[in-house]
Write a protein that holds these residues in place. Structure first.
Motif, PDB file in Angstrom:
ATOM      1  N   ALA A  48      63.556 -17.482 -73.875  1.00 55.99           N
ATOM      2  CA  ALA A  48      64.836 -17.508 -73.161  1.00 55.99           C
ATOM      3  C   ALA A  48      64.618 -16.994 -71.743  1.00 55.99           C
ATOM      4  O   ALA A  48      63.589 -16.378 -71.438  1.00 55.99           O
ATOM      5  CB  ALA A  48      65.867 -16.641 -73.879  1.00 55.99           C
ATOM      6  N   LEU A  50      66.803 -14.717 -68.814  1.00 55.45           N
ATOM      7  CA  LEU A  50      67.962 -13.882 -68.538  1.00 55.45           C
ATOM      8  C   LEU A  50      68.261 -14.015 -67.050  1.00 55.45           C
ATOM      9  O   LEU A  50      67.435 -13.624 -66.215  1.00 55.45           O
ATOM     10  CB  LEU A  50      67.681 -12.418 -68.897  1.00 55.45           C
ATOM     11  N   LEU A  86      71.869 -14.603 -70.943  1.00 55.50           N
ATOM     12  CA  LEU A  86      70.728 -15.081 -71.711  1.00 55.50           C
ATOM     13  C   LEU A  86      70.889 -16.573 -72.012  1.00 55.50           C
ATOM     14  O   LEU A  86      71.872 -16.987 -72.614  1.00 55.50           O
ATOM     15  CB  LEU A  86      70.600 -14.297 -73.016  1.00 55.50           C
ATOM     16  N   GLU A  88      68.839 -19.675 -73.742  1.00 54.73           N
ATOM     17  CA  GLU A  88      67.705 -19.942 -74.621  1.00 54.73           C
ATOM     18  C   GLU A  88      67.040 -21.275 -74.304  1.00 54.73           C
ATOM     19  O   GLU A  88      67.630 -22.147 -73.637  1.00 54.73           O
ATOM     20  CB  GLU A  88      68.172 -19.908 -76.071  1.00 54.73           C
ATOM     21  N   SER A  93      70.646 -24.389 -67.744  1.00 54.40           N
ATOM     22  CA  SER A  93      70.775 -23.212 -66.877  1.00 54.40           C
ATOM     23  C   SER A  93      71.514 -23.541 -65.580  1.00 54.40           C
ATOM     24  O   SER A  93      72.164 -22.670 -65.006  1.00 54.40           O
ATOM     25  CB  SER A  93      69.403 -22.623 -66.558  1.00 54.40           C
ATOM     26  N   LYS A 125      65.892 -14.277 -62.353  1.00 53.71           N
ATOM     27  CA  LYS A 125      65.648 -14.584 -63.764  1.00 53.71           C
ATOM     28  C   LYS A 125      64.498 -13.761 -64.314  1.00 53.71           C
ATOM     29  O   LYS A 125      63.518 -13.475 -63.636  1.00 53.71           O
ATOM     30  CB  LYS A 125      65.417 -16.071 -63.975  1.00 53.71           C
ATOM     31  N   GLN A 128      62.039 -13.988 -71.095  1.00 53.20           N
ATOM     32  CA  GLN A 128      61.999 -13.265 -72.365  1.00 53.20           C
ATOM     33  C   GLN A 128      60.998 -14.003 -73.247  1.00 53.20           C
ATOM     34  O   GLN A 128      61.157 -15.206 -73.483  1.00 53.20           O
ATOM     35  CB  GLN A 128      63.379 -13.272 -73.034  1.00 53.20           C
ATOM     36  N   SER A 134      59.005  -9.036 -71.680  1.00 54.77           N
ATOM     37  CA  SER A 134      59.741  -9.802 -70.671  1.00 54.77           C
ATOM     38  C   SER A 134      59.190  -9.482 -69.283  1.00 54.77           C
ATOM     39  O   SER A 134      58.472  -8.489 -69.109  1.00 54.77           O
ATOM     40  CB  SER A 134      61.236  -9.485 -70.727  1.00 54.77           C
TER      41      SER A 134
END
Length: 138
Positions: A48, A50, A86, A88, A93, A125, A128, A134
């Motif tokens: 993912a 973030l 978040l 995935e 996005s 960004k 993850q 991360s």
């Protein structure tokens, strides 16, 4: 319409944005969709991303870029949305939708917008990884 959203950007939302910018004067609608991919760097597999932003600065800056594209390419319609939070693998996005009289205008404006949003707008960004680690990336 807000440019930043914490809600998932669904394929229905993309279809809505396409309809929202389109009308009888359009000869082309260009839609750019950015998806989170399970990229690998040899050590990690992304599960993912973030996304974080400074909305008070990001929203007006995206509006300025949208206005600039609208004027420079005489667009019939334009819209952009970027997801925060978040996101995935496989999820959307970012989406940029441009409607113009001709395809060259639509292509150029779409590329301008996605490149400038990614380069100029304060959205960050953090990858993850599947192993639980991360890292912030550029």
């Amino acid at each position: 319409m807000a440019y930043l959203t914490t809600a998932p950007i669904s394929w229905d939302r993309v279809a809505y944005l396409n309809r929202w910018v389109s009308h009888g004067g359009c000869g082309a609608v260009m839609t750019f969709i950015g998806l989170v991919r399970a990229d690998q760097d040899g050590r990690h597999v992304v599960r993912a991303l973030l996304y974080e932003a400074y909305p008070e600065l990001a929203e007006p800056l995206i509006q300025r870029l949208v206005n600039e594209a609208h004027t420079q390419w005489s667009l019939e319609g334009v819209q952009a949305q970027h997801r925060l939070g978040l996101v995935e693998v496989g999820q959307i996005s970012v989406v940029v939708v441009v409607a113009a009289q001709h395809r060259a205008q639509a292509y150029a404006a779409s590329q301008f917008l996605i490149e400038r949003i990614k380069h100029d707008v304060p959205i960050w960004k953090r990858e993850q990884y599947e192993d639980g680690t991360s890292q912030w990336i550029t």
